[in-house]
Design an enzyme around this catalytic site. Structure first.
Site, PDB file in Angstrom:
ATOM      1  N   GLU A 147       0.838  -1.196   0.000  1.00 20.82           N
ATOM      2  CA  GLU A 147       0.000   0.000   0.000  1.00 20.82           C
ATOM      3  C   GLU A 147       0.881   1.258   0.000  1.00 20.82           C
ATOM      4  O   GLU A 147       0.603   2.228  -0.708  1.00 20.82           O
ATOM      5  CB  GLU A 147      -0.907   0.020   1.251  1.00 20.82           C
ATOM      6  CG  GLU A 147      -1.875  -1.170   1.347  1.00 20.82           C
ATOM      7  CD  GLU A 147      -1.273  -2.342   2.117  1.00 20.82           C
ATOM      8  OE1 GLU A 147      -0.050  -2.591   1.995  1.00 20.82           O
ATOM      9  OE2 GLU A 147      -2.025  -3.019   2.841  1.00 20.82           O
ATOM     10  N   CYS A 165      -0.202   0.049   7.761  1.00 21.75           N
ATOM     11  CA  CYS A 165      -0.547   0.546   6.428  1.00 21.75           C
ATOM     12  C   CYS A 165      -1.886   1.259   6.426  1.00 21.75           C
ATOM     13  O   CYS A 165      -2.119   2.167   5.622  1.00 21.75           O
ATOM     14  CB  CYS A 165      -0.595  -0.599   5.431  1.00 21.75           C
ATOM     15  SG  CYS A 165       1.025  -1.278   5.122  1.00 21.75           S
ATOM     16  N   ASP A 210      22.575 -38.525  -3.764  1.00 21.85           N
ATOM     17  CA  ASP A 210      22.860 -37.476  -4.751  1.00 21.85           C
ATOM     18  C   ASP A 210      23.811 -36.390  -4.241  1.00 21.85           C
ATOM     19  O   ASP A 210      24.299 -35.588  -5.033  1.00 21.85           O
ATOM     20  CB  ASP A 210      21.554 -36.775  -5.177  1.00 21.85           C
ATOM     21  CG  ASP A 210      20.563 -37.739  -5.812  1.00 21.85           C
ATOM     22  OD1 ASP A 210      21.010 -38.804  -6.300  1.00 21.85           O
ATOM     23  OD2 ASP A 210      19.364 -37.432  -5.824  1.00 21.85           O
TER      24      ASP A 210
END
Lengths: 384, 384
Positions: free
Chosen positions: A58, A93, A209
């Site tokens: 805002e 805000c 991995d």
């Protein structure tokens, strides 16, 4: 005073949602919010939430209007999440919105944060501003499912990324799995890593991995945290994962000396034993994530941890990349307890299917989990 | 004389394709063809191929125009397959088209039938009619892939229907498989049965499910043939399949007495031993189907026969219904020889994904097979 939404509202709210999507990688642990200020079909200002400590959407939109020498008084302000009404890292805000005197505010979803939770809207209404709610609710929730889940359930929103053949095989019998899916699907997977707060794997994947688990295939100014579930705390201290960036290891076994050595490598060890000896409390781990302000968890693990998370009810969404290939006799995707009846199977609902390179990306989610969040962000139409 | 195609041509050819789709269940072994005759954006007549012995699409469209008191002279005729130029069960369509004197004929694909194969178009061109080819080629081929395959490869077009969980499981470990997917997916599967010339299964499925293999969930005036692969000819003579309707049993073992008893039940026994003792020659079976004028084969079998057909290169297309469910440890979809490398895996290309009820229907095909057919239906632009 409440005014109904219309197709104009949907148009502008979509633009505000696009603003929110533009900051998908950067606002955590705050929600991604977008704001657009409009008068007579013309944008006066727009903006999105900045990284933590920076202005919210805002404020950005109001500053943008100021920079364009536009006055917001009497205009309509669209915002994808209810404006905050409390002092956090930044002032509320809603005060800035009130000062700018728009005639109307349109909000997609409410903020279940107990410090907000309808109070932002109540203050707007008290000042005589027309408020419309509930525009583009599903889309607005999808952008912030993690934040909403943490605020309303005390749990992150958890998706599980998997890659498999059409017949559900994730690796050949000899363990060969790189790469079943193509480069586009891998890059898309990194997009999902990048938006998450933490990338979670299991000990089996680390041993097989030795992955880095970081974001490489898409650009991001922020790397998500990385975490490993390692019940017996057997993880090699030489794992590539321990590259100096922050890592969390969840384990069921105390080993103060090893934990201290890993701490020197920026690794946080969290001991969370579950009911089964040598196994981490998976639900407790998810609660830990929420308390530590992790909104979204990206799981990328082998069949063991994937299955355990599904069985423990920890997975809200499946993110499945299917390669157009049949492998036949090979490793499965998830290890689950044997079922005697199909009724006992874990059910999801498909929400998306998209071609990504040669592969298909399917998304499916647990409907109950989604409905819970939908109920928590619903804002009743406000009577005048 | 050739004129280029344009967006109008695509619009009207789509209407002709819709005509062809309206007779998907009824024209076998003939191709499904649609025809629309247009002047100044107005339909003068349209039609589709009738069951064998009845008029073809062009004749139906011309008769329709006649019934509407429209004259076709100078109009444009759209047809999804090159008009036939030979005497079959009916006289050549190209003669009727020539007699109606359209100014222009637009054709989607050529007919690789050696009795046609460009001759239909050559005769139109010789009469001074403008001919445009190659409009909506992919869609026109998809409607008649079976007919085109039989004419050009001496093989039917074979799709394999499978239903599985997201993790590629088609049954629980205890064999329970009815129903992984929902009623909408089952009805959709019957649509694919209905358009096929033969529904093929294996002995394992007969023993496990004792299926009827007929079309029940959609309305059709024609039932496809039913066929079973039964290498050792052990099929119970009491199978529900043997209900008086025609059935074919492919076997590798002679048993004249059993064959005679089955013949009395309208069952044709075809002995086709392959190189492996006790196993049917699967490629030979497909050639047999083509010679017997079967265009499309719908496979609906268990993991054994499905895997064997894939391994033998007999499957052109996968028709996969995925239920949004994870089953974990359960029966796989296809039994295939173990692979050592991913490069050795059978690769397909996704062509469609659609939500069907709660399930997802995926279609993928062997690109090489499709390209072969595309090459055989391509008509070179005809020079004036």
């Amino acid at each position: 005073m409440t005014t109904p939404s219309n197709s104009d509202d949907i148009f502008w709210m979509r633009r505000a949602l696009a603003q929110a999507e533009s900051v998908l990688y950067t606002t955590a642990p705050n929600p991604r919010v977008g704001c657009v200020i409009v008068r007579d079909g013309r944008v006066l200002g727009e903006g999105a939430t900045q990284p933590p400590g920076g202005p919210h959407a805002e404020i950005r939109a109001l500053l943008d209007a100021q920079a364009r020498n536009e006055t917001v008084e009497g205009a309509t302000l669209y915002v994808t999440l209810e404006p905050c009404s409390h002092f956090g890292r930044t002032p509320p805000c809603v005060d800035a919105v009130l000062a700018a005197k728009p005639a109307r505010v349109v909000v997609a979803i409410g903020d279940p944060n107990p410090l907000v939770n309808g109070q932002g809207l109540a203050r707007l209404r008290a000042a005589g501003i027309a408020v419309t709610t509930g525009v583009c609710v599903e889309q607005a929730l999808a952008i912030n499912a993690g934040f909403i889940s943490r605020m309303s359930r005390g749990l992150p929103w958890v998706w599980m990324k998997m890659a498999a053949s059409l017949d559900g095989r994730s690796a050949l019998h000899n363990g060969m799995s790189q790469w079943i899916t193509g480069p586009e699907a891998r890059a898309d997977g990194h997009h999902w890593r990048a938006r998450s707060c933490v990338v979670l794997t299991g000990m089996g994947t680390v041993l097989k991995d030795d992955p880095l688990l970081n974001v490489r295939e898409v650009e991001t100014p922020r790397q998500p945290r990385r975490a490993v579930v390692d019940g017996l705390f057997g993880i090699p201290e030489s794992a590539r994962l321990f590259d100096g960036g922050p890592v969390i290891v969840f384990t069921a076994r105390e080993d103060a000396a090893k934990a201290a050595r890993l701490a020197a490598k920026n690794v946080q060890v969290v001991v969370l034993p579950g009911p089964t000896p040598g196994r981490v409390d998976l639900v407790g781990m998810m609660q830990w994530f929420a308390q530590a302000q992790f909104n979204e968890v990206h799981v990328e693990a082998g069949a063991g941890l994937s299955g355990a998370l599904v069985a423990a009810g920890c997975v809200d969404e499946l993110l499945l990349y299917l390669a157009p290939v049949l492998l036949g006799d090979a490793a499965g995707m998830v290890r689950l307890p044997m079922l005697e009846h199909l009724d006992a199977a874990r059910r999801y609902a498909f929400i998306d299917s998209a071609q990504v390179g040669a592969d298909l990306r399917l998304r499916a989610r647990v409907e109950g989990a989604w409905r819970t969040l939908m109920q928590r962000v619903a804002l009743p139409p406000i009577a005048s």
